[in-house]
Write a protein that holds these residues in place. Sequence first.
Motif, short mmCIF file in Angstrom:
data_model
loop_
_atom_site.label_atom_id
_atom_site.label_comp_id
_atom_site.label_asym_id
_atom_site.label_seq_id
_atom_site.Cartn_x
_atom_site.Cartn_y
_atom_site.Cartn_z
N LEU A 116 21.34 -55.54 3.76
CA LEU A 116 20.93 -55.69 2.35
C LEU A 116 20.88 -54.35 1.63
CD1 LEU A 116 18.06 -58.30 2.81
CD2 LEU A 116 20.34 -58.70 1.87
N VAL A 117 20.41 -53.32 2.32
CA VAL A 117 20.26 -51.98 1.74
C VAL A 117 20.94 -51.00 2.70
CG1 VAL A 117 18.62 -50.30 0.81
CG2 VAL A 117 18.01 -52.72 0.85
N PRO A 118 22.28 -50.93 2.67
CA PRO A 118 22.99 -50.15 3.68
C PRO A 118 22.76 -48.65 3.62
CG PRO A 118 24.52 -51.00 2.05
CD PRO A 118 23.18 -51.62 1.76
N HIS A 119 22.18 -48.16 2.54
CA HIS A 119 21.90 -46.74 2.44
C HIS A 119 20.46 -46.39 2.83
CE1 HIS A 119 20.91 -48.61 -1.38
NE2 HIS A 119 20.05 -47.64 -1.60
N ALA A 120 19.72 -47.39 3.36
CA ALA A 120 18.33 -47.17 3.75
C ALA A 120 18.23 -46.11 4.83
CB ALA A 120 17.72 -48.48 4.25
N THR A 121 17.19 -45.28 4.71
CA THR A 121 16.94 -44.24 5.71
C THR A 121 15.55 -44.40 6.33
OG1 THR A 121 16.09 -42.70 4.06
CG2 THR A 121 18.45 -42.57 4.58
N LEU A 122 14.83 -45.45 5.90
CA LEU A 122 13.48 -45.69 6.39
C LEU A 122 13.31 -47.14 6.81
CD1 LEU A 122 11.47 -43.94 3.53
CD2 LEU A 122 11.85 -43.03 5.81
N THR A 123 12.51 -47.37 7.83
CA THR A 123 12.09 -48.72 8.16
C THR A 123 11.05 -49.13 7.11
OG1 THR A 123 10.32 -47.92 9.59
CG2 THR A 123 12.43 -48.42 10.67
N ILE A 124 10.79 -50.42 7.01
CA ILE A 124 9.74 -50.90 6.10
C ILE A 124 8.40 -50.27 6.51
CG2 ILE A 124 8.46 -52.93 5.33
CD1 ILE A 124 11.27 -52.77 4.14
N GLU A 125 8.17 -50.20 7.81
CA GLU A 125 6.94 -49.59 8.34
C GLU A 125 6.77 -48.15 7.83
OE1 GLU A 125 5.42 -48.03 12.76
OE2 GLU A 125 7.31 -49.11 12.58
N ALA A 126 7.84 -47.37 7.87
CA ALA A 126 7.77 -45.98 7.41
C ALA A 126 7.57 -45.91 5.90
CB ALA A 126 9.04 -45.23 7.81
N LYS A 127 8.23 -46.80 5.15
CA LYS A 127 8.05 -46.83 3.69
C LYS A 127 6.60 -47.11 3.34
CE LYS A 127 10.73 -48.34 0.62
NZ LYS A 127 11.78 -48.42 -0.35
N GLN A 133 0.24 -42.74 2.24
CA GLN A 133 -0.04 -41.30 2.23
C GLN A 133 0.00 -40.78 0.78
OE1 GLN A 133 2.79 -39.45 4.81
NE2 GLN A 133 1.73 -40.09 6.68
N GLY A 134 0.90 -41.35 0.00
CA GLY A 134 1.04 -40.92 -1.39
C GLY A 134 -0.16 -41.31 -2.23
N LYS A 135 -0.83 -42.39 -1.85
CA LYS A 135 -1.99 -42.86 -2.60
C LYS A 135 -3.25 -42.09 -2.26
CE LYS A 135 -0.30 -47.52 -3.30
NZ LYS A 135 -0.48 -48.94 -3.02
N ASN A 136 -3.27 -41.42 -1.10
CA ASN A 136 -4.47 -40.68 -0.67
C ASN A 136 -4.57 -39.33 -1.33
OD1 ASN A 136 -5.17 -42.77 0.98
ND2 ASN A 136 -4.21 -41.90 2.79
#
Length: 136
Positions: A116-127, A133-136
């Motif tokens: 679906l997203v062939p350029h993905a570099t992250l798992t959903i877990e990592a995202k 982390q960005g919210k903290n």
Amino acid sequence: MADNKNSEPQVRYSDEELQEFKAIILDMLEKAKAEYKSLRGIITHEDSNDIDDTCPTFKAMEEGAATLSKEEAGALAQRQYKFIQNLEAALIRIENKTYGVCRVTGKLIPKERLRLVPHATLTIEAKEMLAKQGKN
């Protein structure tokens, strides 16, 4: 001697799997480049033989609408260009045999996600982890 590959976690996709993803990416890339060319044509009037840009009888509302559509086309073209760059980077990762490996966790990104997203570099877990982390 038994092959232990089945008991160990897979660290990369096989060459056959990489070729499958490459075909998907090349197809998407072709379509993305055609869309980008079309958007660029709207912005630069390349595809137009009319006199829209030289006719002094434009009304203010028409000029505003034309500007807005040019701005929208420009934003879409910019987004499409970034998408093309991401797809081309994915092709490089395929050549390097690092495609489909999450850049944060090192785990394989599920095939369903890559289709679906062939350029993905992250798992959903990592995202999700990065988002927290960005919210903290």
